[in-house]
Scaffold this active site. Structure first.
Site: not given
Length: 593
Positions: A34, A82-83, A85, A107-108, A129, A288, A369, A372, A396
Site C-alpha cells: 500500500c 491494495l487488497a 483479498v 506498509n508491509g 497482521d 519473476l 544501472t 537500465r 530474487g
C-alpha cells in the site's frame, strides 16, 4: 482532489474526521502492499496538502482514506490500499478499542504475527497482521517492538496519550519511506518521495526530503500545535546480527558447526523457511523468472511449497526478453522443469526506450544501472497487471549482495574485504535494487516478496567464515550453488549458469540492451551539453550521454533533488567506467550463449 463524503460508513473507536473510498473494514484480513502518507503540524489547509497524497495512488489502487487526528487539527493520515483479498477490507490508520490512543499506518507484511500473538498471549481484536505492532509497543516499547518484527515494513505510529510519533523501516528497506522535516517542526512522511515534493510549509528555507534509514526507528515529541521535535534515532537491527525474533521462530535451532555439509544443510533449511513464511496471501502468487540462479531457486522452491500447501492454482512465472535472449531461453528450461504456468513477454529495444521516462518518474533516481534494469522489470510488471490475475510476486533480489554474486567479486583483494563489501551492498540496497524492485512493481499495483532478504537467512550467511563465501573454481556464489547440487530442484546447467545482469540478459549476446540505449541517446544529447555537464549538474556530474539524458529526465520530474542519490552503483576493484558486467575484462559468457 475534493474530499467528498465517504461511499460507505467507517466505524472508528473515537470521533475523527475521515474520508474513505472502498468497502467497510473486516477485522479478519491483513493489509499488504500500500501507500502511506502523513502530516504533523501542517501550516497549510489539509485539503490542499492532501492532493500530494494522490501521487502515490498507484501503490494502492483499490481504495484510499484521509483521516484527521482528533484534537490535532494540523495532523492527517493518508492511506492507499491494495487488497490482497477478493473483497476490500482492512483500511488504515489501524485503531483498536484496547488502545484508542494509538494510530498506525504501515506498509508491509509481518510474517511472525501469529507466533508472537501466541507467545505473549495478546488479546487480539482483529486478525490483521499489523495489530501485533500495537500490542508489542504497549507491552515492550518501540525498540523491542521493532526488533521483534519478522517481515518487511514501513510504519508511522502515533501515540496521542504520550504525545509521541514513531517512524520505522525494515532492515533492508524493502518497503520505502521518506520524510520531510522543517526547522520549525513540521513533519511530512510518505512511501515515495513524489508524495512530498509539492508539500507547502511556512519556512523560508527549503526542507530536504530524505529516505528513512532501513533498520532504524525515530521518535518525535508531538507538541499541542501538531509540530514535532526529533528526540531519538536508533538502529534496531543490523544485517550482521541474528534478529531478536529468531528465538521465537517456528524453525528449530540449527547446527552451529561450520563444516561444509552442515552449512549447506542450514542454507537449504533457512531458504525454504524464508519462502514458506512468505506464502501468506489470499490473492494469486506469481514469480519473476529470469533464468538465472537466484530467481530459479525462488521459483522452484515456491512451486514445491505451493504443492505441499495445496494451493488451488499453478504458480505463474514470468520472463522478459528478446526472442533469442539468454534469459528467455534459460527461464523456459526452468519453467518446464518445475511445472509452472509460464509467461514470456517479448522485449524490444524500441519499447524499452519508450518506457524510460515513465521508469525514471517512478524510480525517483538517475542511477544508470538501476534505470537500465528497471525498464524490463517495469514492463513485465505492466504485463502481469494487465494480462494475469497474479498480484503477489516473488523475486530474487538480495542474493547477489548477500552471496557475493557480482562478477567483480572475483577481483576482491581478500576474503575479508569481499565480506565487508557484501555488507556494504546489503546496507545500500534501499538506494538501488530494492528501490528498483519496489517502484517497478508498485507502479502497477503489485506486491513484491524477496525471500533472499529474510532476516535469519541473511544473518546466518553473513556469519559464515569469509573463506566459505568467496567465488571458488572461477564460479561466483559457489557455496549457494553447492548447497542445492544434486537435488534436481532446478536443472544442473541453470544451477551452474554464470552471473548475467538482468538488464544484459534480456537481449542477445550480440548486442546488449544498454548498447541499444546508448546508441539511441547519442543523438539526444549534444557534445556542448557534455562539456558543460560539470557546471550544469555539479552533484554527481554525468560522464556519458546516457547518464546525461537520465539526469535531464530526473531533473524534469524532480528539480533540485539530485542529492537523493549519494553515488552511482559501480563495480569495485576493476577500474570500471560502466556498471554493466559485460564491459568488464573478467566477464566470460556461458559457452551455450
Amino acid at each position: 482532489v475534493a474530499l467528498t463524503p465517504a461511499d460507505t460508513a467507517v466505524t472508528s473507536v473515537s470521533s475523527s474526521s475521515s474520508t474513505t473510498r472502498g468497502i467497510p473494514d473486516n477485522p479478519r484480513t491483513s493489509c499488504k502492499m500500500c501507500g502511506i502518507w502523513a502530516l504533523f503540524g501542517s501550516d497549510e489547509c489539509l485539503s490542499v496538502q492532501c492532493t500530494s497524497a494522490m501521487k502515490i495512488a498507484h501503490r494502492g489502487p483499490d481504495a484510499f482514506r484521509f483521516e484527521n487526528v482528533n484534537g490535532f487539527n494540523s495532523c492527517c493520515f493518508g492511506f492507499h490500499r491494495l487488497a490482497i483479498v477478493d473483497q476490500l477490507y482492512g483500511m488504515q490508520p489501524l485503531r483498536i478499542k484496547k488502545f484508542p490512543f494509538l494510530w498506525l499506518c504501515y506498509n508491509g507484511e509481518i510474517y511472525n504475527h501469529h507466533t508472537l500473538r501466541k507467545e505473549f498471549e495478546f488479546d487480539y481484536q482483529t486478525e490483521v497482521d499489523g495489530e501485533i505492532l500495537l500490542h508489542l509497543y504497549d507491552r515492550f516499547g518501540i525498540q523491542k517492538m521493532a526488533s521483534l518484527l519478522d517481515g518487511v515494513f514501513a510504519f508511522i505510529l502515533l501515540d496521542t496519550a504520550n504525545r509521541k510519533v514513531y517512524l520505522g523501516r525494515d532492515t533492508y528497506g524493502v518497503r520505502p519511506l521518506f520524510k520531510l522535516l522543517t526547522d520549525d517542526g513540521f513533519l511530512a512522511v510518505c512511501s515515495e518521495a513524489k508524495g512530498l515534493t509539492d508539500i507547502t510549509h511556512a519556512m523560508d528555507t527549503p526542507a530536504n526530503i530524505v529516505p528513512f534509514l532501513p533498520g532504524h526507528f525515530e521518535v518525535f515529541d508531538l507538541k499541542p500545535t501538531g509540530k514535532v521535535q526529533s528526540i531519538q534515532m536508533e538502529e534496531f537491527h543490523c544485517c550482521t546480527q541474528e534478529p531478536a525474533h529468531a528465538k521465537y521462530d517456528t524453525l528449530e535451532r540449527l547446527p552451529t558447526s561450520f563444516d561444509e555439509e552442515s552449512v549447506k544443510s542450514n542454507i537449504r533449511a533457512l531458504f525454504e523457511n524464508a519462502v514458506k513464511k512468505r506464502l501468506m496471501a489470499q490473492r494469486r502468487i506469481g514469480c519473476l523468472l529470469s533464468g538465472g540462479l537466484d530467481s530459479s531457486l525462488v521459483a522452484a522452491t515456491l512451486v514445491k511449497l505451493a504443492k505441499e500447501e495445496k494451493l488451488d492454482y499453478r504458480v505463474q512465472t514470468f520472463s522478459i526478453g528478446a526472442e533469442d535472449s539468454p534469459d528467455v531461453l534459460a527461464a523456459r528450461k526452468v519453467a518446464a522443469h518445475i511445472g509452472s504456468e509460464h509467461h514470456e513477454v517479448n522485449f524490444t529495444a524500441e519499447e524499452g526506450i519508450q518506457a524510460v521516462e515513465d521508469v525514471i518518474y517512478h524510480l525517483e533516481t538517475y542511477d544508470i544501472t538501476t534505470i537500465r534494469a528497471s525498464v524490463g522489470m517495469y514492463l513485465i510488471s505492466k504485463y502481469i497487471k494487465q494480462k494475469t490475475d497474479s498480484v503477489v510476486i516473488f523475486s530474487g533480489e538480495g542474493s547477489d549482495e548477500l552471496t557475493q554474486g557480482y562478477i567483480y567479486f572475483h577481483k576482491a583483494p581478500s576474503p575479508k574485504v569481499a565480506a565487508e563489501d557484501s555488507v556494504r551492498l546489503l546496507k545500500e540496497l534501499y538506494l538501488f535494487d530494492n528501490l528498483r524492485a519496489d517502484r517497478t512493481t508498485s507502479a502497477h499495483g503489485l506486491e513484491l516478496r524477496v525471500p533472499f532478504l529474510d532476516h535469519r537467512f541473511t544473518s546466518y550467511f553473513l556469519s559464515l567464515p569469509d573463506e566459505l563465501k568467496i567465488p571458488r573454481h572461477g564460479v561466483e556464489k559457489y557455496l549457494l550453488r553447492e548447497s542445492f547440487k544434486g537435488l534436481n530442484l532446478i536443472p544442473e546447467e541453470i544451477l551452474w549458469r554464470r552471473k548475467e545482469a538482468f538488464s544484459d540478459g534480456m537481449m542477445s549476446m550480440k548486442k546488449s540492451w544498454y548498447t541499444y540505449l546508448q546508441e539511441h541517446l547519442e543523438s539526444m544529447v549534444n557534445d556542448d551539453q557534455m562539456k558543460k555537464a560539470h557546471k550544469t549538474y555539479p552533484h554527481l556530474p554525468p560522464c556519458t550521454k546516457e547518464a546525461y539524458y537520465f539526469r535531464q529526465v530526473f531533473e524534469k520530474f524532480y528539480p533540485g533533488r539530485a542529492e537523493w542519490l549519494s553515488h552511482y552503483w559501480m563495480p569495485r576493484w576493476t577500474n570500471a567506467t560502466d556498471p554493466s558486467a559485460r564491459t568488464l575484462s573478467i566477464y566470460k559468457p556461458d559457452k551455450d550463449q
